[in-house]
Design a protein around this motif. Structure first.
Motif, PDB file in Angstrom:
ATOM      1  N   CYS A 192     -30.806 -38.935  10.738  1.00  0.00           N
ATOM      2  CA  CYS A 192     -31.792 -38.206  11.540  1.00  0.00           C
ATOM      3  C   CYS A 192     -32.932 -37.816  10.599  1.00  0.00           C
ATOM      4  CB  CYS A 192     -31.167 -36.981  12.212  1.00  0.00           C
ATOM      5  SG  CYS A 192     -30.521 -35.746  11.091  1.00  0.00           S
ATOM      6  N   ILE A 199     -28.052 -24.419  12.188  1.00  0.00           N
ATOM      7  CA  ILE A 199     -28.694 -25.667  11.784  1.00  0.00           C
ATOM      8  C   ILE A 199     -29.170 -26.415  13.023  1.00  0.00           C
ATOM      9  CG2 ILE A 199     -27.372 -25.879   9.643  1.00  0.00           C
ATOM     10  CD1 ILE A 199     -25.700 -28.053  10.996  1.00  0.00           C
ATOM     11  N   GLU A 200     -30.300 -27.098  12.871  1.00  0.00           N
ATOM     12  CA  GLU A 200     -30.833 -27.938  13.936  1.00  0.00           C
ATOM     13  C   GLU A 200     -31.153 -29.307  13.366  1.00  0.00           C
ATOM     14  OE1 GLU A 200     -33.088 -24.750  16.884  1.00  0.00           O
ATOM     15  OE2 GLU A 200     -34.302 -25.979  15.553  1.00  0.00           O
ATOM     16  N   TRP A 201     -30.964 -30.336  14.207  1.00  0.00           N
ATOM     17  CA  TRP A 201     -31.318 -31.689  13.797  1.00  0.00           C
ATOM     18  C   TRP A 201     -31.628 -32.528  15.020  1.00  0.00           C
ATOM     19  CZ3 TRP A 201     -26.493 -29.755  14.274  1.00  0.00           C
ATOM     20  CH2 TRP A 201     -25.560 -30.483  15.009  1.00  0.00           C
ATOM     21  N   ILE A 235     -32.552 -32.153   8.659  1.00  0.00           N
ATOM     22  CA  ILE A 235     -31.726 -31.047   9.129  1.00  0.00           C
ATOM     23  C   ILE A 235     -32.434 -29.773   8.687  1.00  0.00           C
ATOM     24  CG2 ILE A 235     -29.529 -29.837   8.856  1.00  0.00           C
ATOM     25  CD1 ILE A 235     -28.237 -32.579   8.353  1.00  0.00           C
TER      26      ILE A 235
END
Length: 121
Positions: A24, A93-95, A27
């Protein structure tokens, strides 16, 4: 893997982790102090995912309110505005979304985030 501190302020700090092997674009790790909000954005190209690592957050995804604890995750479908409020010090956390997408703010939700942060310690 390359990590970079991208913001530190009264709300806490944000770290970005980038690596071609992640699968991705990046992060993002949010260390957020009690009572502060993050986000108020909308991503139109990619779904985004969020997991709470520690603490508790109130996550607004579109019209839905979710109370999330450590270990909880949520999928944010592309085109869905979102933000979260830390209910105690938290790490999340975001991704999934690109760095460019994260610059697009949702006017109403961003105003809510700013209002919350203006009244927090």
């Amino acid at each position: 893997m390359k990590s970079e501190s991208i913001q530190t302020d009264k709300r806490g700090r944000i770290i970005s982790v980038k690596d071609d092997e992640l699968g991705c674009p990046e992060i993002v790790i949010f260390f957020t102090k009690d009572g502060f909000a993050r986000g108020g954005c909308v991503h139109n190209l990619n779904d985004e995912y969020c997991s709470v690592i520690s603490g508790k957050v109130e996550y607004v995804v579109g019209e839905e309110l979710k109370i999330m604890w450590a270990g909880d995750s949520v999928k944010i479908p592309k085109g869905t505005p979102h933000y979260f409020v830390s209910l105690g010090d938290s790490v999340a956390i975001e991704w999934g979304a690109t760095e460019e997408e994260k610059k697009v703010k949702h006017t109403e939700y961003r105003q809510i985030v700013d209002r919350i942060n203006d009244t927090s310690n």
